[in-house]
Design an enzyme around this catalytic site. Sequence first.
Site, mmCIF file in Angstrom:
data_model
loop_
_atom_site.group_PDB
_atom_site.id
_atom_site.type_symbol
_atom_site.label_atom_id
_atom_site.label_comp_id
_atom_site.label_asym_id
_atom_site.label_seq_id
_atom_site.Cartn_x
_atom_site.Cartn_y
_atom_site.Cartn_z
ATOM 1 C CE LYS A 104 -4.362 -1.668 1.253
ATOM 2 N NZ LYS A 104 -4.136 -3.058 1.675
ATOM 3 C CD GLU A 128 -6.042 4.695 3.651
ATOM 4 O OE1 GLU A 128 -7.044 4.384 3.017
ATOM 5 O OE2 GLU A 128 -4.891 4.682 3.152
ATOM 6 C CG HIS A 146 -14.191 -2.369 5.631
ATOM 7 N ND1 HIS A 146 -14.330 -1.145 5.034
ATOM 8 C CD2 HIS A 146 -14.136 -2.156 6.957
ATOM 9 C CE1 HIS A 146 -14.338 -0.220 5.983
ATOM 10 N NE2 HIS A 146 -14.229 -0.808 7.158
ATOM 11 N NE ARG A 173 -7.013 -9.828 -5.910
ATOM 12 C CZ ARG A 173 -8.241 -9.384 -5.675
ATOM 13 N NH1 ARG A 173 -9.204 -9.680 -6.500
ATOM 14 N NH2 ARG A 173 -8.516 -8.619 -4.644
#
Lengths: 483, 168
Positions: free
Chosen positions: A124, A208, A243, A302
């Site tokens: 990330k 974040e 999520h 992917r």
Amino acid sequence: MNIRLKNGKQRRVLIINRGEIASRIARACRELGHVAVGVWTDNEPNAAHLEFCDEWIHLDGKTNAETYLNVEKILKVIEENKIDGVHPGYGFLSENGAFAKALTDKGVTFIGPHPEAIRVMGDKATSKALAKEAGVPVVPGTAKAVVDVKEALEVAKDIGYPVLLKAVAGGGGRGMRACNNEQEVKDQFEAVGRESLAAFGNGDLLVEKLIVNPHHIEVQILADKSGNVYHFFERECSIQRRHQKIIEEAPSPFIGDDEALRKNICETAVKLAKAVDYDSAGTVEFIMGEDKSFYFLEMNTRIQVEHPITEEITGMDLIVCMIQSAFGEDLQIPNQEWITRTGHAIECRICAEDPITMLPSPGSVTGFETNFPQGIRFDHCLYRGLEVTPDFDPMVGKLIAKGLVRDVAIRKMRTALDGLYIEGLKTNIPLHKVIFDDNVFKEGVYSTSYIGDFKPQEKVSTELDYLSLYKKLATVEARRMGL
Amino acid sequence: MRTYLIDANKDEVIVDLTKTIVHNSDLVEFEFSTCVDNSLVNKENIFVRRLANNYFSSLDGKSWRKLARQNLPKKILNVDRVFDLYRGYKPSGLSAGSEGELLTQMPGKIVKIAVKKGEEVKKGQTLIILEAMKMENEIKSGMDGVVKEIHVKEGDALDSGVLMMEVE
């Protein structure tokens, strides 16, 4: 007759995956005239995906670490079976750069992007840095992994609550937790780290800013080895629980008729893909605020679970294109403008889970039938007698509806949900029905907070339905009588 | 014929098949009722017919709905409850676990045991973290009390219905 004779060399393609995606890839291999080589483990001797594979290989072992994630064992299988290419599907080794590199070094084709792209985008911190450099907007937060909970707290204070704790190596919604205050960061830090370590072999975390009521919008990318990068428009995946996506649609109802915004977000995704010399199918995920400003979230290097909705609106076969691209073949796409979309497609993920608690619920399938209207596609690994074990993801199928416009797709989906019969196993079908009956969803004005706000699980009627019980018992009696 | 349906919480539904009428080789009619406090309620007639190798059911013999064909199932589903079927007999030895007994609801692996034997715990406190289907699930105490016995250790892989811990 081998259909490959006029199209090129026949390859032996190993599929290191299971479930519906392994079937999907095997069918694409067959279509292209390649040999689809499937694997099975001691956990799943009757794996449904083998039905479409030309050759079956046994990977001994029960846990994923011994089988689908065991790079050493898989490399041995590749050598022994003279494999030309490996398709990893999604999950498992699909975003393992070291595995892709090991294959490339052996001269075996990894059906996915080049290892460097996986490495950069899989982390990330590096992906965010690259996005920034390429002029792609990113969400405020740490560029590198935080060392401990103390640093996490400092960063959180700096950017302001609410914040999101995210695993550096995470994906698919795993290893991610929202924190509203200091206490929650303290409580969750260890658990998220442990979960990520177990799931991805890396416990490093990022902090974040959490965008409130955001939309999850992603752009499908397809690139070839000659440097051509195309986008296949966007998907909206804002209906999520914990999520994890459960309903996806294309095009995004939030972007709607705003063609300028659509063009902007799609071209931004292409720009990012070009910055890593992307050369396969992939997805650039964005988070879009209520003001329609969007930020780069991550790139999935992917094929994704929800790729069928893009296939349905564009008429392209992304898995076939992905295989052709990996073997250096021409995709036969003249230019971006040639790729068009018609209609609207929606996908429901059908999971073996309790519709009320939304927790996984393993068990065995005692009955399975379908009775669908036109316009329905069902990618699945179900059959009567299937044992759903807790070792794998609870998703057992993907129901996809396509209609001329969104309303029609919803109507078809709602009809299809009534015509999908899975017995013996708790599924989230009742939950999907509640969502497809809801006016907010039907109007298309929802964000990722939809499940949390609307709480469809509380609207599922759990009252004992005598008539439906009697009907089921009646078929049991009828069967016993030999009807 | 009486059928006992018992779900994971040991709640039971008793259904009686009170009449069977064979109309012809493709069509059968059943009369079902539910037994509540020794009286039969919710009486309904259900028609079943076979068409194109599938079973269809009807309440009036006119409008039909397809049903999933099952091979003499031991389980039957109603939204969020899976019932075990016992046709003609009620199994003995089934008793509900008490509030303080922590049983696994699904197969999984013990990631962490957050308390020690003899420790005082509060209602809602996390006792065990169980990993199942790649998710960590926190198992919380259903009552205030003291940990009486721990029957498992970290790393154990457990089946469904296993006693993990007792709180009293």
